[in-house]
Design an enzyme around this catalytic site. Structure first.
Site, short mmCIF file in Angstrom:
data_model
loop_
_atom_site.label_atom_id
_atom_site.label_comp_id
_atom_site.label_asym_id
_atom_site.label_seq_id
_atom_site.Cartn_x
_atom_site.Cartn_y
_atom_site.Cartn_z
N LYS A 180 18.97 2.67 -15.69
CA LYS A 180 20.46 2.60 -15.23
C LYS A 180 21.14 1.89 -16.15
O LYS A 180 20.86 1.08 -17.22
CB LYS A 180 20.32 1.93 -13.82
CG LYS A 180 20.04 3.15 -12.59
CD LYS A 180 20.26 3.00 -11.42
CE LYS A 180 19.99 4.12 -10.53
NZ LYS A 180 19.88 3.96 -9.14
N ARG A 207 11.40 3.72 -7.62
CA ARG A 207 11.81 5.17 -7.90
C ARG A 207 12.11 5.08 -9.72
O ARG A 207 12.90 4.27 -10.02
CB ARG A 207 13.06 5.34 -7.40
CG ARG A 207 13.72 6.63 -7.62
CD ARG A 207 14.79 6.81 -6.80
NE ARG A 207 15.30 8.50 -6.85
CZ ARG A 207 15.98 8.95 -7.79
NH1 ARG A 207 16.72 7.90 -8.82
NH2 ARG A 207 16.51 10.08 -7.96
#
Ligand code: PMM
Length: 268
Positions: free
Chosen positions: A209, A249
């Protein structure tokens, strides 16, 4: 207990991390099989990009992206979750044999999803979310991000329970990067124990991210490219495993599986 490792397959032309790479069904199926081989406990199939600014696909488009992939992976014995905010997609995915519904809006975008999940007695990931991708970064304002996210997640828990989802099937997720600045993400990672006090297992998605891209930016401020954030992702996998999250994840399952092996070996 080692956390569940969830491997990501985005069947989208525009996801931030792997957009376009697995847009064709065969490429997505091959990637799902590879992730399972590399040690994914669950393969998370998504047909809607949630990157900031993304446009939503039509329902028919989302269904045609994910259902053939789920069918093929389930037929190959892979445990599949579906990353969707739509009750129609959740229902079709469960009918195709998906094991878990991962809703980044925690039932806010389409409240009917909660009933579908309750009726199928499926596990449900309720992520912290405030708005669709086009406007979510305008909503990144908090008095105390950990306390605010905790309160908003507990409201989602109430909605899930009211719809008939059993408490033992609920998993919560702080939603890193969704209506959050980089600083908010770091505060949430520091405050995971406080979110854990809600009494539900936690799933965390930090993989590749942009807060990692800005942490690792070049001296001129250029963010570290997406495909070069893996070492930072693995560092977080290692730390999260030691903080007893339920699941992690990630896009690169092999690297995070190695990290989980190290953590597991040290424990026993
Ligand atoms: N992040 C993304 C998509 N789905 N689901 C959960 N539960 N948690 C997350 O943090 C999360 C998610 C965005 O990342 P991607 O575009 O790489 O899938």
């Amino acid at each position: 207990m080692n956390p569940v490792l969830m491997g990501v397959v985005n069947v989208t032309p525009d996801s931030f991390s792997d957009g376009g790479r697995f847009a064709a069904a065969d490429a997505a199926i091959a990637q799902g099989l590879l992730l399972r081989e590399q040690g994914a406990d669950l393969v998370d199939v998504g047909g809607e990009s949630t990157r900031p600014g993304a446009t939503r696909p039509l329902l028919a488009e989302e269904l045609s992206r994910v259902i053939p992939v789920i069918d093929a992976l389930v037929a190959a014995g892979v445990r599949v979750s579906v990353d969707t905010m739509r009750h129609e997609v959740a229902a079709a995915a469960l009918a195709s044999g998906a094991s878990l519904i991962n809703d980044v809006s925690g039932g806010l975008a389409d409240p009917d999803i909660l009933k579908v999940v309750a009726d199928h007695e499926a596990p449900f990931v309720a992520m912290h979310w405030r708005a669709h991708s086009k406007t979510m970064q305008d909503r990144a304002d908090y008095t105390d991000v950990v306390a605010d996210v905790r309160r908003e997640l507990s409201e989602r828990v109430e909605a899930c329970l009211a719809a008939g989802i059993a408490a033992e099937r609920l998993i919560l997720d702080p939603g890193l990067g969704f209506a959050k600045t980089a600083e908010h993400n770091w505060e949430l990672l520091r405050g995971l124990d406080e979110l854990g006090q809600l009494g539900f297992p936690l799933l965390v998605g930090a993989s590749r991210k942009s807060f990692l891209g800005s942490l690792l930016a070049a001296p001129d401020g250029t963010p570290r490219p997406i495909d070069d954030r893996e070492a930072a992702t693995v560092a977080l996998t290692t730390i999260l495993a030691q903080r007893d999250v339920w699941g992690i994840r990630v896009h690169d399952v092999r690297a995070s599986r190695d990290a989980l092996r190290v953590v597991g070996r040290l424990r026993h």
